[in-house]
Design a protein around this motif. Structure first.
Motif, PDB file in Angstrom:
ATOM      1  N   CYS A 220       0.837  -1.201   0.000  1.00  6.63           N
ATOM      2  CA  CYS A 220       0.000   0.000   0.000  1.00  6.63           C
ATOM      3  C   CYS A 220       0.872   1.251   0.000  1.00  6.63           C
ATOM      4  CB  CYS A 220      -0.915  -0.022   1.225  1.00  6.63           C
ATOM      5  SG  CYS A 220      -2.060   1.357   1.316  1.00  6.63           S
ATOM      6  N   THR A 223       2.561   1.734  -3.503  1.00  2.00           N
ATOM      7  CA  THR A 223       1.711   1.855  -4.691  1.00  2.00           C
ATOM      8  C   THR A 223       0.622   2.911  -4.545  1.00  2.00           C
ATOM      9  OG1 THR A 223       0.196   0.133  -3.891  1.00  2.00           O
ATOM     10  CG2 THR A 223       2.037  -0.565  -5.301  1.00  2.00           C
ATOM     11  N   LEU A 225      -2.315   2.288  -3.446  1.00  2.00           N
ATOM     12  CA  LEU A 225      -3.611   1.689  -3.755  1.00  2.00           C
ATOM     13  C   LEU A 225      -4.584   1.831  -2.589  1.00  2.00           C
ATOM     14  CD1 LEU A 225      -2.812  -1.649  -5.624  1.00  2.00           C
ATOM     15  CD2 LEU A 225      -3.219   0.632  -6.555  1.00  2.00           C
ATOM     16  N   GLU A 229      -8.939  -2.012  -3.364  1.00  2.00           N
ATOM     17  CA  GLU A 229      -8.219  -2.444  -4.559  1.00  2.00           C
ATOM     18  C   GLU A 229      -7.221  -3.548  -4.228  1.00  2.00           C
ATOM     19  OE1 GLU A 229      -8.539   1.920  -6.791  1.00  2.00           O
ATOM     20  OE2 GLU A 229      -6.745   1.385  -5.649  1.00  2.00           O
ATOM     21  N   LEU A 247      -5.523  -2.955 -12.473  1.00  3.37           N
ATOM     22  CA  LEU A 247      -6.565  -2.761 -11.465  1.00  3.37           C
ATOM     23  C   LEU A 247      -7.909  -2.962 -12.137  1.00  3.37           C
ATOM     24  CD1 LEU A 247      -5.476   0.327  -9.336  1.00  3.37           C
ATOM     25  CD2 LEU A 247      -5.066  -2.097  -8.924  1.00  3.37           C
ATOM     26  N   PRO A 250     -11.417  -0.059 -10.836  1.00  9.06           N
ATOM     27  CA  PRO A 250     -11.113   0.811  -9.703  1.00  9.06           C
ATOM     28  C   PRO A 250     -12.215   1.836  -9.501  1.00  9.06           C
ATOM     29  CG  PRO A 250      -9.830   1.470 -11.593  1.00  9.06           C
ATOM     30  CD  PRO A 250     -10.552   0.217 -11.986  1.00  9.06           C
ATOM     31  N   ARG A 315      -1.930   6.070   1.469  1.00 12.02           N
ATOM     32  CA  ARG A 315      -2.179   6.507   0.094  1.00 12.02           C
ATOM     33  C   ARG A 315      -1.850   7.998  -0.044  1.00 12.02           C
ATOM     34  NH1 ARG A 315      -5.234   5.432  -4.554  1.00 12.02           N
ATOM     35  NH2 ARG A 315      -6.608   7.087  -5.279  1.00 12.02           N
TER      36      ARG A 315
END
Length: 384
Positions: A220, A223, A225, A229, A247, A250, A315
């Motif tokens: 996480c 990336t 994401l 996801e 993905l 998304p 994120r």
């Protein structure tokens, strides 16, 4: 159909021609009251007048109205109730909206107890305002006041139910939600870790006993994401040779192909594979994971991170770190799979280095320049 004498003392109707009340025995005065009573199609029509002649005129008029069918009118059908709309909306939203469970939760916990049995044409803007005030004063099951976003969700869902009822021909009246001002939100949170907090988190993850949980957080972090996801990511979606991933569906967009960094690939290669399962970050017995609250809370405590720092904050940290290092917002938008640039704009204030480099560059671009003068010989000759 009948004309009766009305007793003013006990309010009893007596037969025409009576000298006294059959109920209380009181004699009728000279200025009697007369009641005309007519029944038609289940309706009871009553008129009270001061003299017999007028009573007979009214009786004759009502008889004529009945003959002409003026009372043979169907009762207007009541509007559909909110619950009836919801029962038609739920099967549709399950197919057409990924976050339909949120709608179901909000309806069952907030709208249903208050409005379910109400026909749509009986819910007023005042009723909705009163509902919002009640929520503002109330508390959730966790004992916390409802956030403005939660209250707004209820009004948005109620508005949507009115809209689909109108679109599907179930209702043609007014939408009271249009006259209600939705709560203003200012809950845009941009979280990021300090250098010390990041170092502490990485130290804990390096030694953490559950390699799947540690890998989930590291992936996480590398990336950006979303949690959902990661839950949906399968080995089929990943190409370790080309260092890329797909993905599937998304949030708000079509399938997206994104590159993987060396660190992200390293995390994937280090994950345990105790089950034959398609899920990369699987849960119990190799099944698809649906929650990560427990592991995240334990790791967060071990790393000494702020109590209110969310998993989603990783994120934000991913995006903040890139923007602060000079990566343009368009690139960050693509990496985060944001539907539009407005979502990525929250990181614009972090682009200090890029802005500072641009300002410094402007110094050299705007300096006084030496310009070589070129003489136009033809113009010179003409001038002579």
């Amino acid at each position: 159909m009948a004309i009766n004498i009305r007793c003013q003392k006990c309010k009893t109707d007596c037969k025409l021609g009576s000298k006294k009340c059959s109920s209380c025995g009181s004699p009728f005065p000279k200025n009697k009251k007369y009641r005309v009573i007519v029944r038609a199609n289940g309706k009871r029509i009553i008129r009270t007048v001061n003299n017999l002649e007028l009573a007979r005129d009214i009786e004759g008029k009502l008889q004529g109205d009945i003959v002409r069918g003026e009372f043979d009118i169907e009762k207007p059908k009541s509007a559909i109730t909110l619950q009836e709309v919801w029962e038609k909306y739920l099967p549709w939203v399950k197919v057409n909206k990924k976050t339909w469970l949120n709608d179901q939760y909000h309806y069952n916990h907030h709208l249903k107890p208050v409005f379910a049995d109400n026909p749509l044409d009986t819910i007023s803007p005042f009723d909705i305002e009163k509902f919002m005030v009640t929520m503002k004063k109330g508390k959730s099951k966790r004992g916390k006041p409802y956030a403005a976003a939660t209250i707004k969700h209820q009004v948005v869902l109620l508005t949507r139910l009115y809209s689909v009822a109108e679109q599907w021909g179930l209702y043609s009246g007014d939408n009271p939600c249009k006259k209600v001002k939705k709560p203003k939100l200012n809950n845009q949170v941009t979280e990021f870790l300090t250098d010390d907090e990041l170092n502490s988190l990485l130290d804990v993850l390096e030694k953490w006993h559950n390699k799947m949980s540690a890998g989930f957080i590291l992936f996480c972090l590398h990336t950006g994401l979303r949690r959902g996801e990661l839950f949906k990511l399968t080995w089929e979606n990943v190409d370790l040779t080309r260092q890329s991933m797909v993905l599937k569906d998304p949030k708000g967009k079509l399938d997206q192909t994104l590159p993987l960094s060396d660190k992200a690939v390293e995390v994937l290669n280090s994950l345990p594979k105790d089950y034959k399962t398609q899920w990369i970050f699987y849960g119990k017995d190799g099944k698809q994971r649906t929650d990560f609250k427990g592991p995240w809370d334990r790791i967060k405590v071990a790393a000494g991170l702020p109590k209110d720092f969310r998993l989603h904050g990783l994120r934000h940290h991913f995006a903040s770190a890139l923007v602060s290092a000079g990566v343009d917002l368009y690139t960050v938008q693509k990496l985060l799979c944001h539907k539009d640039a407005a979502m990525t704009q929250r990181y614009a204030h972090l682009a200090d280095k890029t802005l500072r480099d641009a300002v410094n560059l402007s110094d050299s671009l705007l300096e006084k320049k030496e310009v070589a003068q070129v003489v136009n010989m033809e113009a010179f000759k003409n001038a002579k």
